[in-house]
Scaffold this motif. Sequence first.
Motif, mmCIF file in Angstrom:
data_model
loop_
_atom_site.group_PDB
_atom_site.id
_atom_site.type_symbol
_atom_site.label_atom_id
_atom_site.label_comp_id
_atom_site.label_asym_id
_atom_site.label_seq_id
_atom_site.Cartn_x
_atom_site.Cartn_y
_atom_site.Cartn_z
ATOM 1 N N TYR A 1 -0.049 5.141 12.504
ATOM 2 C CA TYR A 1 0.921 6.494 12.563
ATOM 3 C C TYR A 1 1.756 5.867 11.610
ATOM 4 C CZ TYR A 1 -0.696 5.170 17.500
ATOM 5 O OH TYR A 1 -1.447 6.045 18.689
ATOM 6 N N GLY A 2 1.954 5.919 10.725
ATOM 7 C CA GLY A 2 2.235 6.499 9.294
ATOM 8 C C GLY A 2 2.605 7.752 8.721
ATOM 9 N N ALA A 3 1.050 8.027 9.214
ATOM 10 C CA ALA A 3 1.052 9.678 7.847
ATOM 11 C C ALA A 3 2.063 10.730 9.399
ATOM 12 C CB ALA A 3 -0.063 10.727 8.351
ATOM 13 N N MET A 4 1.333 10.791 11.060
ATOM 14 C CA MET A 4 2.551 11.385 11.832
ATOM 15 C C MET A 4 3.869 10.605 11.935
ATOM 16 S SD MET A 4 1.711 13.692 14.815
ATOM 17 C CE MET A 4 -0.207 12.633 14.980
ATOM 18 N N GLU A 5 4.352 10.041 11.611
ATOM 19 C CA GLU A 5 6.206 9.810 11.243
ATOM 20 C C GLU A 5 5.976 10.656 9.745
ATOM 21 O OE1 GLU A 5 5.643 5.158 12.112
ATOM 22 O OE2 GLU A 5 7.391 5.630 13.187
ATOM 23 N N MET A 6 5.990 10.670 9.283
ATOM 24 C CA MET A 6 6.127 11.343 8.242
ATOM 25 C C MET A 6 6.190 12.812 7.889
ATOM 26 S SD MET A 6 7.357 11.407 4.916
ATOM 27 C CE MET A 6 7.055 8.981 4.543
#
Length: 744
Positions: free
Chosen positions: A485-490
């Motif tokens: 979920y790193g990209a979604m959080e960024m």
Amino acid sequence: MSKTLSSAKANFGTLPVFLTAISTILGAVMFLRFGFAVGSVGFMGTLLIIFIGHLVTIPTAMALAEIATNQKVEGGGEYFIISRSFGVNIGAAIGIALYLSQAISVAFYVIAFGEAFEAIKPWVITEFGYDIYDNRLFTIPALLLLISLMVTKGADVGMKALYVVVAILAVSLVLFFMGSTEYAQVFDSSQMFNNIESDKGFFYVFAIIFPAFTGITAGVGLSGDLKDPKKSIPMGTLAATIIGMVIYVFIAYKLTVSASPTDLVTDQLIMGKIALWGPIIPIGLAAATISSALGSFMVAPRTLQAIGGDKVFPNKSVNFWVSKGTKKNNEPRNATILTSVIAIVFVLMGDVNAVAEVISMFFMVTYGSLCLISFLQHFAADPSYRPSFKSKWYLSLLGAVMSIYLMFKINTPYAIAAIALMVILYFYISTKSVNKKGMANIFQGVIHQFSRRMQVFLQKADKDNTEDNWRPAVLCLSKDSFERYGAMEMMKWLSDRYGFGTYIHFEKGYFSAETKKIAAEKLDKLINTASISKSNVFLETLISPSNTAAIIQAIQQPGISGQPNNMMLFEYKKGEKEWLTDIIDNYSILKTAKYDLCILASSDKGFGYKKDIHVWIRKEDYENANLMILLSYIILGHSDWKKGEIKLFATFPKEHLQQELDHLIKLTSSGRLPISANNIRVLPLDTDKNRVDIINEYSMDADLTLIGFHDSMMKVDRGTESFDAYDKIGNVLFVNTLTSKFIK
């Protein structure tokens, strides 16, 4: 429901709609209270009351005519129109309140009917020596007779009686205008515009008079009994509204020139002393009140029958009982019995003056709702909404705004109570009813149309000096939306307030019914995740058999904000080279698109405690530095990073350390680097440690590290080496800008 509501023999034309409405408009208030209004606020004040009142009623009549010509209007009148436009839940909440106001109106008009006998009380005392001290001696028998008439004969005989009372009403008005007084002989026309001194406020008088204008929708309740509702409702309603307004203006003038303000205020039957034949006014009052009571008595049970037909009540037996009609012509006999009980209770109370204001509140809510429906439907541009009669959106908006404004001006506590009751009813019905349709469809249509117009406007807008007012419009393409979920959080952090973001989940494969279904399911899952995390990112899915083709398709997506996308974000997991290799291979495409590029290298550590953001710059990174610092500030602005701080590190060779430090201080003091010199830590490069080793050492505990990169790192022959070197730190955001960002 259509079977329940449709009359077996719908044979009424336009005239019953007009007569029902006009007899309610020219009713009890006109005979009993209009003289009080003229005496309290004067001729001009009364004209203002008429004008303001019709700022609500005329838009409502036009909105009602518009909505009624869009669909087959069945039994239930206003309730049917509101529920089929707003949804059953909201329609039922308003409908129940509307039904109560209609049922109580029966009692109100019957009590007003008792006032007509005030004229004979002196004669009874003189002739029989009996003092009639309680008007319920007249009102209770009248109500019982009315109930018997409606239960046994229904609307058909009600309409026949309506023709008679409307004829009496017309005669009484004619004789009133033909009459004259001694005051009229000496009246000076200049007095017409004088201010009247009164202890009653304008809106107090308005509250008393406004119920006179609320009969505009009375005829709509006969919708199930009309041959052609699309024709009869607009013509009958608009004709009654306009004719009623004109008559009231002439009545105000006649009262002003025929009696003194004192007489107008103190004598509620002053019209009888002005008329050519005085007794016609009590007779007309009796006729008007009975006709209004008949109108309410015909409409209220049909509203309740329609509500039961929609199975709004949580109990099946109650729904069946109130919706059941007679076999012959579907007369709402059970609903009429229940309405009779309510009317009897309020007539026995004897005084509904306070309740009359509540009735006005509910009617105001209904009118405001009708105008709001018309206003929203205009902007929603729903293809299924094609009325043959069209109102103007600004008139509908005016009607809605004026309804709410006047509710609070008349009586704020009652207004709050009326709105609160409807909100409570809505939530109760929503939890108990199987009908879940609400206002979402209309509002979605409005939002879509507004969004389209804004997109077109912004596309045509002047886009000069965009670099001076730069903000991120980020496009993210990810294959691993559900693995990490790193990209979604960024994207969530970048798009929270300052930036705009579009997140595209890449589903690899050929386009087919199966892959389309899978992509749709994953999009729903992403939307649900974004909703839980309160993300402002716009979500899409993309199906493509090739990574390169997917990137090419993605960069051609329009920006959701109206301005073009200016940045691309990719994400990969450290140690996995396939997706990173594809990004490097397609760097030239992104450069052609003139996108800034960010590559997020995700680690098992994730974003840690979201406390420390490290930004690393070097001499070659002055172009990237502003973008990295700006992105850091944007990320730090999100509530997830409320305890976070930015630390800026710079690395230079030992021999140039002081020179570069002075240069950095100069940049910070001039504003080229928007950060205090005290927050910059300059580290020397030596033969023992290179820049990568220093970053691995100092940023080992950082929650996010920003590192600039250049074209040289994207050479195919170098592969992924430059990105893989930072293996001892957590998540890394590699940043490359095509154009330097000047931050004011």
